[in-house]
Design a protein around this motif. Structure first.
Motif, PDB file in Angstrom:
ATOM      1  N   SER A  23     -25.659  25.204 -26.041  1.00 15.64           N
ATOM      2  CA  SER A  23     -25.229  26.259 -26.953  1.00 15.64           C
ATOM      3  C   SER A  23     -24.944  25.682 -28.337  1.00 15.64           C
ATOM      4  CB  SER A  23     -23.959  26.936 -26.408  1.00 15.64           C
ATOM      5  OG  SER A  23     -23.426  27.824 -27.384  1.00 15.64           O
ATOM      6  N   HIS A  24     -25.279  26.435 -29.380  1.00 15.42           N
ATOM      7  CA  HIS A  24     -24.912  25.974 -30.720  1.00 15.42           C
ATOM      8  C   HIS A  24     -23.661  26.693 -31.227  1.00 15.42           C
ATOM      9  CE1 HIS A  24     -27.704  29.315 -31.661  1.00 15.42           C
ATOM     10  NE2 HIS A  24     -26.860  29.538 -32.641  1.00 15.42           N
ATOM     11  N   TYR A  25     -22.955  27.390 -30.333  1.00 16.16           N
ATOM     12  CA  TYR A  25     -21.697  28.044 -30.702  1.00 16.16           C
ATOM     13  C   TYR A  25     -20.530  27.111 -30.410  1.00 16.16           C
ATOM     14  CZ  TYR A  25     -24.416  32.237 -31.367  1.00 16.16           C
ATOM     15  OH  TYR A  25     -25.340  33.139 -31.820  1.00 16.16           O
ATOM     16  N   LEU A  26     -20.452  26.041 -31.196  1.00 22.27           N
ATOM     17  CA  LEU A  26     -19.367  25.072 -31.081  1.00 22.27           C
ATOM     18  C   LEU A  26     -18.303  25.384 -32.121  1.00 22.27           C
ATOM     19  CD1 LEU A  26     -21.432  21.775 -30.681  1.00 22.27           C
ATOM     20  CD2 LEU A  26     -20.230  23.052 -28.905  1.00 22.27           C
ATOM     21  N   HIS A  27     -17.047  25.251 -31.731  1.00 26.06           N
ATOM     22  CA  HIS A  27     -15.924  25.543 -32.630  1.00 26.06           C
ATOM     23  C   HIS A  27     -15.092  24.282 -32.826  1.00 26.06           C
ATOM     24  CE1 HIS A  27     -16.671  29.871 -32.272  1.00 26.06           C
ATOM     25  NE2 HIS A  27     -16.994  29.580 -31.016  1.00 26.06           N
ATOM     26  N   GLN A  28     -14.874  23.917 -34.079  1.00 21.94           N
ATOM     27  CA  GLN A  28     -14.074  22.733 -34.361  1.00 21.94           C
ATOM     28  C   GLN A  28     -12.616  23.009 -34.029  1.00 21.94           C
ATOM     29  OE1 GLN A  28     -14.702  20.864 -38.179  1.00 21.94           O
ATOM     30  NE2 GLN A  28     -16.781  21.668 -38.281  1.00 21.94           N
ATOM     31  N   LYS A  29     -12.061  22.192 -33.132  1.00 23.87           N
ATOM     32  CA  LYS A  29     -10.663  22.370 -32.709  1.00 23.87           C
ATOM     33  C   LYS A  29      -9.751  21.293 -33.301  1.00 23.87           C
ATOM     34  CE  LYS A  29      -9.998  25.338 -30.359  1.00 23.87           C
ATOM     35  NZ  LYS A  29      -9.845  26.759 -30.683  1.00 23.87           N
ATOM     36  N   LYS A  30     -10.314  20.130 -33.553  1.00 27.85           N
ATOM     37  CA  LYS A  30      -9.491  19.016 -34.035  1.00 27.85           C
ATOM     38  C   LYS A  30     -10.408  18.026 -34.759  1.00 27.85           C
ATOM     39  CE  LYS A  30      -6.550  15.392 -32.023  1.00 27.85           C
ATOM     40  NZ  LYS A  30      -6.010  14.896 -30.739  1.00 27.85           N
ATOM     41  N   VAL A  31      -9.886  17.433 -35.822  1.00 25.17           N
ATOM     42  CA  VAL A  31     -10.603  16.405 -36.574  1.00 25.17           C
ATOM     43  C   VAL A  31      -9.713  15.175 -36.654  1.00 25.17           C
ATOM     44  CG1 VAL A  31     -11.644  15.783 -38.792  1.00 25.17           C
ATOM     45  CG2 VAL A  31     -11.827  18.132 -37.948  1.00 25.17           C
ATOM     46  N   GLU A  32     -10.292  14.022 -36.386  1.00 31.19           N
ATOM     47  CA  GLU A  32      -9.554  12.768 -36.505  1.00 31.19           C
ATOM     48  C   GLU A  32     -10.300  11.841 -37.461  1.00 31.19           C
ATOM     49  OE1 GLU A  32      -7.397  11.298 -32.775  1.00 31.19           O
ATOM     50  OE2 GLU A  32      -9.305  12.109 -32.052  1.00 31.19           O
ATOM     51  N   VAL A  33      -9.562  11.246 -38.385  1.00 30.60           N
ATOM     52  CA  VAL A  33     -10.130  10.320 -39.359  1.00 30.60           C
ATOM     53  C   VAL A  33      -9.445   8.967 -39.182  1.00 30.60           C
ATOM     54  CG1 VAL A  33     -10.476   9.831 -41.808  1.00 30.60           C
ATOM     55  CG2 VAL A  33     -10.577  12.196 -40.981  1.00 30.60           C
ATOM     56  N   PHE A  34     -10.267   7.924 -39.145  1.00 25.44           N
ATOM     57  CA  PHE A  34      -9.767   6.558 -38.983  1.00 25.44           C
ATOM     58  C   PHE A  34     -10.202   5.738 -40.193  1.00 25.44           C
ATOM     59  CE2 PHE A  34     -10.526   8.387 -34.858  1.00 25.44           C
ATOM     60  CZ  PHE A  34      -9.366   8.093 -34.153  1.00 25.44           C
ATOM     61  N   SER A  47      -4.878  13.083 -37.992  1.00 31.45           N
ATOM     62  CA  SER A  47      -5.346  14.066 -37.025  1.00 31.45           C
ATOM     63  C   SER A  47      -4.986  15.465 -37.526  1.00 31.45           C
ATOM     64  CB  SER A  47      -4.677  13.798 -35.658  1.00 31.45           C
ATOM     65  OG  SER A  47      -5.086  14.751 -34.714  1.00 31.45           O
ATOM     66  N   VAL A  48      -5.979  16.345 -37.536  1.00 30.06           N
ATOM     67  CA  VAL A  48      -5.769  17.711 -38.021  1.00 30.06           C
ATOM     68  C   VAL A  48      -6.193  18.685 -36.948  1.00 30.06           C
ATOM     69  CG1 VAL A  48      -6.332  19.385 -39.815  1.00 30.06           C
ATOM     70  CG2 VAL A  48      -6.283  16.948 -40.381  1.00 30.06           C
ATOM     71  N   ASP A  49      -5.272  19.499 -36.462  1.00 29.02           N
ATOM     72  CA  ASP A  49      -5.599  20.636 -35.598  1.00 29.02           C
ATOM     73  C   ASP A  49      -4.751  21.807 -36.076  1.00 29.02           C
ATOM     74  OD1 ASP A  49      -3.208  19.616 -34.586  1.00 29.02           O
ATOM     75  OD2 ASP A  49      -4.032  19.149 -32.633  1.00 29.02           O
ATOM     76  N   VAL A  52      -0.977  18.648 -39.135  1.00 35.41           N
ATOM     77  CA  VAL A  52      -1.482  17.351 -39.567  1.00 35.41           C
ATOM     78  C   VAL A  52      -0.507  16.282 -39.117  1.00 35.41           C
ATOM     79  CG1 VAL A  52      -2.079  15.892 -41.546  1.00 35.41           C
ATOM     80  CG2 VAL A  52      -2.590  18.339 -41.591  1.00 35.41           C
ATOM     81  N   THR A  53      -1.034  15.230 -38.466  1.00 34.55           N
ATOM     82  CA  THR A  53      -0.197  14.092 -38.104  1.00 34.55           C
ATOM     83  C   THR A  53      -0.868  12.829 -38.617  1.00 34.55           C
ATOM     84  OG1 THR A  53      -1.253  13.857 -35.937  1.00 34.55           O
ATOM     85  CG2 THR A  53       0.745  15.178 -36.036  1.00 34.55           C
ATOM     86  N   THR A  54      -0.064  11.850 -38.964  1.00 40.06           N
ATOM     87  CA  THR A  54      -0.598  10.559 -39.402  1.00 40.06           C
ATOM     88  C   THR A  54       0.142   9.443 -38.680  1.00 40.06           C
ATOM     89  OG1 THR A  54       0.935  10.382 -41.255  1.00 40.06           O
ATOM     90  CG2 THR A  54      -1.183  11.424 -41.699  1.00 40.06           C
ATOM     91  N   ASP A  55      -0.587   8.369 -38.386  1.00 36.72           N
ATOM     92  CA  ASP A  55       0.014   7.171 -37.808  1.00 36.72           C
ATOM     93  C   ASP A  55      -0.922   5.997 -38.099  1.00 36.72           C
ATOM     94  OD1 ASP A  55      -1.994   7.007 -35.707  1.00 36.72           O
ATOM     95  OD2 ASP A  55      -0.905   8.621 -34.695  1.00 36.72           O
ATOM     96  N   GLN A  67     -14.687   2.181 -40.495  1.00 33.05           N
ATOM     97  CA  GLN A  67     -14.151   3.531 -40.518  1.00 33.05           C
ATOM     98  C   GLN A  67     -14.915   4.448 -39.553  1.00 33.05           C
ATOM     99  OE1 GLN A  67     -15.348   1.944 -43.248  1.00 33.05           O
ATOM    100  NE2 GLN A  67     -13.496   1.412 -44.370  1.00 33.05           N
ATOM    101  N   GLY A  68     -14.246   5.534 -39.175  1.00 33.78           N
ATOM    102  CA  GLY A  68     -14.907   6.510 -38.325  1.00 33.78           C
ATOM    103  C   GLY A  68     -14.186   7.841 -38.373  1.00 33.78           C
ATOM    104  N   LEU A  69     -14.865   8.858 -37.876  1.00 31.98           N
ATOM    105  CA  LEU A  69     -14.223  10.162 -37.700  1.00 31.98           C
ATOM    106  C   LEU A  69     -14.768  10.812 -36.436  1.00 31.98           C
ATOM    107  CD1 LEU A  69     -16.057  12.917 -38.608  1.00 31.98           C
ATOM    108  CD2 LEU A  69     -15.910  11.720 -40.776  1.00 31.98           C
ATOM    109  N   THR A  70     -13.937  11.626 -35.823  1.00 33.23           N
ATOM    110  CA  THR A  70     -14.315  12.310 -34.590  1.00 33.23           C
ATOM    111  C   THR A  70     -13.954  13.781 -34.697  1.00 33.23           C
ATOM    112  OG1 THR A  70     -13.969  10.294 -33.290  1.00 33.23           O
ATOM    113  CG2 THR A  70     -14.020  12.378 -32.086  1.00 33.23           C
ATOM    114  N   LEU A  71     -14.928  14.633 -34.379  1.00 35.56           N
ATOM    115  CA  LEU A  71     -14.736  16.080 -34.333  1.00 35.56           C
ATOM    116  C   LEU A  71     -14.684  16.495 -32.868  1.00 35.56           C
ATOM    117  CD1 LEU A  71     -17.541  16.986 -36.895  1.00 35.56           C
ATOM    118  CD2 LEU A  71     -15.114  16.734 -37.388  1.00 35.56           C
ATOM    119  N   HIS A  72     -13.686  17.289 -32.513  1.00 34.87           N
ATOM    120  CA  HIS A  72     -13.550  17.774 -31.141  1.00 34.87           C
ATOM    121  C   HIS A  72     -13.897  19.265 -31.136  1.00 34.87           C
ATOM    122  CE1 HIS A  72     -11.472  14.041 -29.968  1.00 34.87           C
ATOM    123  NE2 HIS A  72     -10.945  14.114 -31.180  1.00 34.87           N
ATOM    124  N   PHE A  73     -14.824  19.653 -30.255  1.00 31.64           N
ATOM    125  CA  PHE A  73     -15.332  21.021 -30.225  1.00 31.64           C
ATOM    126  C   PHE A  73     -15.049  21.700 -28.892  1.00 31.64           C
ATOM    127  CE2 PHE A  73     -18.357  18.754 -33.010  1.00 31.64           C
ATOM    128  CZ  PHE A  73     -18.365  19.579 -34.120  1.00 31.64           C
TER     129      PHE A  73
END
Ligand SMILES: [Zn+2]
Length: 99
Positions: A23-34, A47-49, A52-55, A67-73
């Protein structure tokens, strides 16, 4: 796990497809940036859902050295939560589903 994209003839680009059901009906639930300097063992994790939290915990950074980033769908076609990462390694930028 291989990423696929639907065909598109518009200016939005290509739609990412769920690696579990297609399916291409993916919804972004959380984004993480490293963010970190090369080979540092700690860095900045944002982390943004619903908030916003940072550590400084970069244990889940998809890049082994930079560096990296992860999108959770979430997906409308199946109950799976998918994680898609974009990250740098050896001077190149890679992308893949990690779950
Ligand atoms: Zn799905």
């Amino acid at each position: 796990m291989r990423q696929t994209f639907s065909n598109s003839d518009n200016d939005f680009g290509l739609a990412l497809e769920c690696p579990h059901c297609g399916s291409h009906y993916l919804h972004q639930k959380k984004v993480e940036v490293f963010q970190r300097n090369e080979d540092d063992r700690s860095g900045l994790h944002v982390s943004v859902d619903e908030k916003v939290t940072t550590d400084t915990n970069i244990a889940d950074n998809p890049s082994p050295r930079r560096q990296g980033l992860t999108l959770h769908f979430s997906c409308e076609g199946c109950p799976t939560i998918s994680s898609f990462s974009i990250y740098q390694h050896h001077g190149s930028t890679y992308m893949k589903f990690t779950s």
